[in-house]
Scaffold this motif. Structure first.
Motif, PDB file in Angstrom:
ATOM      1  N   LEU A 144       0.839  -1.204   0.000  1.00  0.00           N
ATOM      2  CA  LEU A 144       0.000   0.000   0.000  1.00  0.00           C
ATOM      3  C   LEU A 144       0.874   1.255   0.000  1.00  0.00           C
ATOM      4  CD1 LEU A 144      -2.751  -1.088   2.548  1.00  0.00           C
ATOM      5  CD2 LEU A 144      -3.085  -0.643   0.118  1.00  0.00           C
ATOM      6  N   ALA A 145       1.950   1.232   0.757  1.00  0.00           N
ATOM      7  CA  ALA A 145       2.842   2.394   0.811  1.00  0.00           C
ATOM      8  C   ALA A 145       3.411   2.699  -0.570  1.00  0.00           C
ATOM      9  CB  ALA A 145       3.969   2.141   1.813  1.00  0.00           C
ATOM     10  N   GLN A 146       3.851   1.661  -1.311  1.00  0.00           N
ATOM     11  CA  GLN A 146       4.398   1.930  -2.645  1.00  0.00           C
ATOM     12  C   GLN A 146       3.312   2.407  -3.604  1.00  0.00           C
ATOM     13  OE1 GLN A 146       4.074   0.275  -5.790  1.00  0.00           O
ATOM     14  NE2 GLN A 146       2.484  -1.110  -4.983  1.00  0.00           N
ATOM     15  N   ALA A 147       2.075   1.945  -3.419  1.00  0.00           N
ATOM     16  CA  ALA A 147       0.979   2.401  -4.287  1.00  0.00           C
ATOM     17  C   ALA A 147       0.647   3.862  -4.029  1.00  0.00           C
ATOM     18  CB  ALA A 147      -0.267   1.530  -4.067  1.00  0.00           C
ATOM     19  N   PHE A 148       0.813   4.305  -2.771  1.00  0.00           N
ATOM     20  CA  PHE A 148       0.479   5.683  -2.404  1.00  0.00           C
ATOM     21  C   PHE A 148       1.606   6.669  -2.701  1.00  0.00           C
ATOM     22  CE2 PHE A 148      -2.425   3.660   0.935  1.00  0.00           C
ATOM     23  CZ  PHE A 148      -3.542   3.820   0.140  1.00  0.00           C
ATOM     24  N   LEU A 149       2.739   6.205  -3.175  1.00  0.00           N
ATOM     25  CA  LEU A 149       3.872   7.090  -3.450  1.00  0.00           C
ATOM     26  C   LEU A 149       3.474   8.219  -4.399  1.00  0.00           C
ATOM     27  CD1 LEU A 149       6.833   4.576  -3.873  1.00  0.00           C
ATOM     28  CD2 LEU A 149       6.844   6.551  -2.341  1.00  0.00           C
ATOM     29  N   GLY A 150       3.819   9.438  -4.027  1.00  0.00           N
ATOM     30  CA  GLY A 150       3.640  10.574  -4.928  1.00  0.00           C
ATOM     31  C   GLY A 150       2.233  11.108  -5.035  1.00  0.00           C
ATOM     32  N   PRO A 152      -0.778   9.761  -6.040  1.00  0.00           N
ATOM     33  CA  PRO A 152      -1.139   9.476  -7.435  1.00  0.00           C
ATOM     34  C   PRO A 152      -2.441  10.110  -7.874  1.00  0.00           C
ATOM     35  CG  PRO A 152      -1.512   7.557  -6.043  1.00  0.00           C
ATOM     36  CD  PRO A 152      -0.758   8.541  -5.209  1.00  0.00           C
ATOM     37  N   LYS A 153      -2.554  10.343  -9.170  1.00  0.00           N
ATOM     38  CA  LYS A 153      -3.785  10.856  -9.761  1.00  0.00           C
ATOM     39  C   LYS A 153      -4.750   9.725 -10.091  1.00  0.00           C
ATOM     40  CE  LYS A 153      -2.651  15.204  -9.765  1.00  0.00           C
ATOM     41  NZ  LYS A 153      -3.339  16.131  -8.822  1.00  0.00           N
ATOM     42  N   LEU A 154      -4.195   8.513 -10.252  1.00  0.00           N
ATOM     43  CA  LEU A 154      -5.002   7.316 -10.497  1.00  0.00           C
ATOM     44  C   LEU A 154      -4.476   6.209  -9.609  1.00  0.00           C
ATOM     45  CD1 LEU A 154      -7.070   5.537 -11.987  1.00  0.00           C
ATOM     46  CD2 LEU A 154      -5.358   5.198 -13.782  1.00  0.00           C
ATOM     47  N   LEU A 155      -5.345   5.635  -8.811  1.00  0.00           N
ATOM     48  CA  LEU A 155      -4.972   4.591  -7.874  1.00  0.00           C
ATOM     49  C   LEU A 155      -5.810   3.352  -8.166  1.00  0.00           C
ATOM     50  CD1 LEU A 155      -3.250   3.987  -5.329  1.00  0.00           C
ATOM     51  CD2 LEU A 155      -5.155   4.851  -3.960  1.00  0.00           C
ATOM     52  N   ILE A 156      -5.134   2.249  -8.493  1.00  0.00           N
ATOM     53  CA  ILE A 156      -5.806   0.990  -8.798  1.00  0.00           C
ATOM     54  C   ILE A 156      -5.384  -0.034  -7.759  1.00  0.00           C
ATOM     55  CG2 ILE A 156      -6.133  -0.846 -10.500  1.00  0.00           C
ATOM     56  CD1 ILE A 156      -5.626   1.168 -12.688  1.00  0.00           C
ATOM     57  N   LEU A 157      -6.354  -0.540  -7.017  1.00  0.00           N
ATOM     58  CA  LEU A 157      -6.079  -1.409  -5.882  1.00  0.00           C
ATOM     59  C   LEU A 157      -6.826  -2.727  -6.040  1.00  0.00           C
ATOM     60  CD1 LEU A 157      -6.621   1.356  -3.183  1.00  0.00           C
ATOM     61  CD2 LEU A 157      -4.410   0.516  -3.999  1.00  0.00           C
ATOM     62  N   ASP A 158      -6.077  -3.823  -6.059  1.00  0.00           N
ATOM     63  CA  ASP A 158      -6.661  -5.148  -6.242  1.00  0.00           C
ATOM     64  C   ASP A 158      -6.581  -5.904  -4.918  1.00  0.00           C
ATOM     65  OD1 ASP A 158      -7.676  -7.476  -7.251  1.00  0.00           O
ATOM     66  OD2 ASP A 158      -6.113  -7.799  -8.749  1.00  0.00           O
ATOM     67  N   GLU A 159      -7.723  -6.138  -4.295  1.00  0.00           N
ATOM     68  CA  GLU A 159      -7.822  -6.809  -2.997  1.00  0.00           C
ATOM     69  C   GLU A 159      -6.894  -6.148  -1.961  1.00  0.00           C
ATOM     70  OE1 GLU A 159     -10.088  -8.881  -2.406  1.00  0.00           O
ATOM     71  OE2 GLU A 159     -10.694  -9.491  -4.402  1.00  0.00           O
ATOM     72  N   ARG A 178      -8.741  10.370   1.825  1.00  0.00           N
ATOM     73  CA  ARG A 178      -7.950  11.601   1.743  1.00  0.00           C
ATOM     74  C   ARG A 178      -7.467  11.862   0.314  1.00  0.00           C
ATOM     75  NH1 ARG A 178      -2.764  10.610   3.995  1.00  0.00           N
ATOM     76  NH2 ARG A 178      -2.062  10.582   1.838  1.00  0.00           N
ATOM     77  N   LEU A 179      -6.982  10.818  -0.353  1.00  0.00           N
ATOM     78  CA  LEU A 179      -6.525  10.973  -1.733  1.00  0.00           C
ATOM     79  C   LEU A 179      -7.675  11.392  -2.647  1.00  0.00           C
ATOM     80  CD1 LEU A 179      -4.054   7.966  -2.148  1.00  0.00           C
ATOM     81  CD2 LEU A 179      -3.484  10.389  -2.263  1.00  0.00           C
ATOM     82  N   LYS A 180      -8.865  10.861  -2.388  1.00  0.00           N
ATOM     83  CA  LYS A 180     -10.039  11.264  -3.173  1.00  0.00           C
ATOM     84  C   LYS A 180     -10.294  12.764  -3.048  1.00  0.00           C
ATOM     85  CE  LYS A 180     -13.904   9.225  -2.824  1.00  0.00           C
ATOM     86  NZ  LYS A 180     -15.079   8.610  -2.180  1.00  0.00           N
ATOM     87  N   THR A 181     -10.196  13.283  -1.841  1.00  0.00           N
ATOM     88  CA  THR A 181     -10.436  14.720  -1.650  1.00  0.00           C
ATOM     89  C   THR A 181      -9.386  15.555  -2.361  1.00  0.00           C
ATOM     90  OG1 THR A 181      -9.155  14.828   0.416  1.00  0.00           O
ATOM     91  CG2 THR A 181     -11.498  14.273   0.594  1.00  0.00           C
TER      92      THR A 181
END
Length: 319
Positions: A144-150, A152-159, A178-181
């Motif tokens: 999750l930490a690596q997915a949240f890096l930077g 992102p403008k697009l976040l794709i999360l599988d399970e 928070r990222l959505k806001t």
């Protein structure tokens, strides 16, 4: 915000003799979270890989952040993607800190930013330990930490919540909200339906590569027309039946739960029934339980509905 982050127009994907994804049109806007649901083999992974640019579509047009994710120079704006695969895998000999530093460097971000994410996912105390010593939940938090890096403008999360305890799951959804806001578009694929519906704006249900439904939960509830459950304390079954003047039948009455009378009512009668019950002085408690995301999921995947959807390209839609 209504900037379109993901836009698919009549996109399909074939694997030799298998049609993994029938022509699909959908979009995800900035600041919006789309829940992606379906059984194994429904086409969810194929759809995510098309958006990420890992796969090329057989037909149709895929755009993410306004570009084809497989175009020349795509790597520049794909740095604004965040992705967590279903099965996270890292170099076991590296420490958690080294893994996150590595991904931060690939995406052009600082070690300071990586450190803040280690704190956010509660991995700072274990950051100097080799990943091979991490539990499944710790590996998931590192993913999750690596997915949240930077941011992102697009976040794709599988399970994303697999292996997370309830506290970590709550913290994860807090980060997503928070990222959505901040304008991030989120695609969240999960088989764990309870708890997710408060964090998505729309849901898409796939089956056999077809879109069965796409819309907000209110829109899907209206289309499915599933009954609403009402629980009443302070009135007996006979009194309620008399008050509602024959609107309830034996088939709508449910067994008592903790001393409460329970029955179901159709959506078109819901408000009238609630008003009539609330006007009674003897009412001690009144609760309403709308069809949940899980109820809707089972409805759209029911054999009758799935068969009818197979006759219509793309299934039910709410664009």
């Amino acid at each position: 915000m209504n900037d379109v982050i993901v836009d698919l127009q009549q996109v399909s994907k074939y694997y030799r003799n298998v049609q993994a994804l029938h022509p699909l049109t959908m979009s995800v806007n900035a600041g919006e979270a789309l829940g992606l649901f379906g059984h194994n083999g429904a086409g969810k992974s194929t759809l995510m890989k098309l958006i990420l640019g890992v796969l090329a579509s057989t037909s149709g047009e895929v755009k993410a952040l306004g570009h084809c994710p497989r175009s020349n120079g795509a790597h520049e704006y794909r740095r604004q993607f965040g992705y967590l695969p279903e099965n996270v895998s890292f170099y076991d000999q590296l420490t958690g800190r080294e893994v996150l530093y590595y991904f931060a460097k690939l995406k052009g971000h600082t070690k300071v930013h990586a450190e803040s994410l280690l704190e956010e996912v509660n991995l700072a105390p274990a950051a100097n330990r080799p990943v091979k010593t991490y539990s499944k939940g710790m590996r998931q938090r590192l993913g999750l930490a690596q997915a949240f890096l930077g941011s992102p403008k697009l976040l794709i999360l599988d399970e994303p919540t697999v292996g997370l305890d309830p506290v970590a799951t709550s913290e994860f959804y807090h980060m997503v909200d928070r990222l959505k806001t901040e304008g991030c578009a989120v695609i969240l694929c999960s088989h764990v339906l309870p708890g997710i519906e408060g964090h998505i704006d729309r849901a898409m249900i796939l089956s056999k590569g077809r879109k069965l439904a796409l819309g907000s939960l209110d829109e899907l509830r209206a289309e499915a027309a599933l009954p609403t459950e009402i629980m009443v304390s302070g009135m007996a079954e006979a009194e309620i039946k008399t008050l509602l003047n024959g609107q309830l039948t034996a088939s709508t009455w449910l067994p008592q739960d903790a001393g409460r009378e329970r029955f179901t009512i159709t959506s078109d009668h819901k408000l009238a029934v609630m008003k009539r019950l609330l006007a009674q002085d003897q009412i001690q408690d009144l609760q309403l339980k709308q069809p949940s995301l899980e109820d809707l999921y089972h409805f759209y995947l029911s054999s009758t509905h799935s068969r009818s959807a197979d006759t219509v390209s793309g299934g039910a839609t709410h664009e």
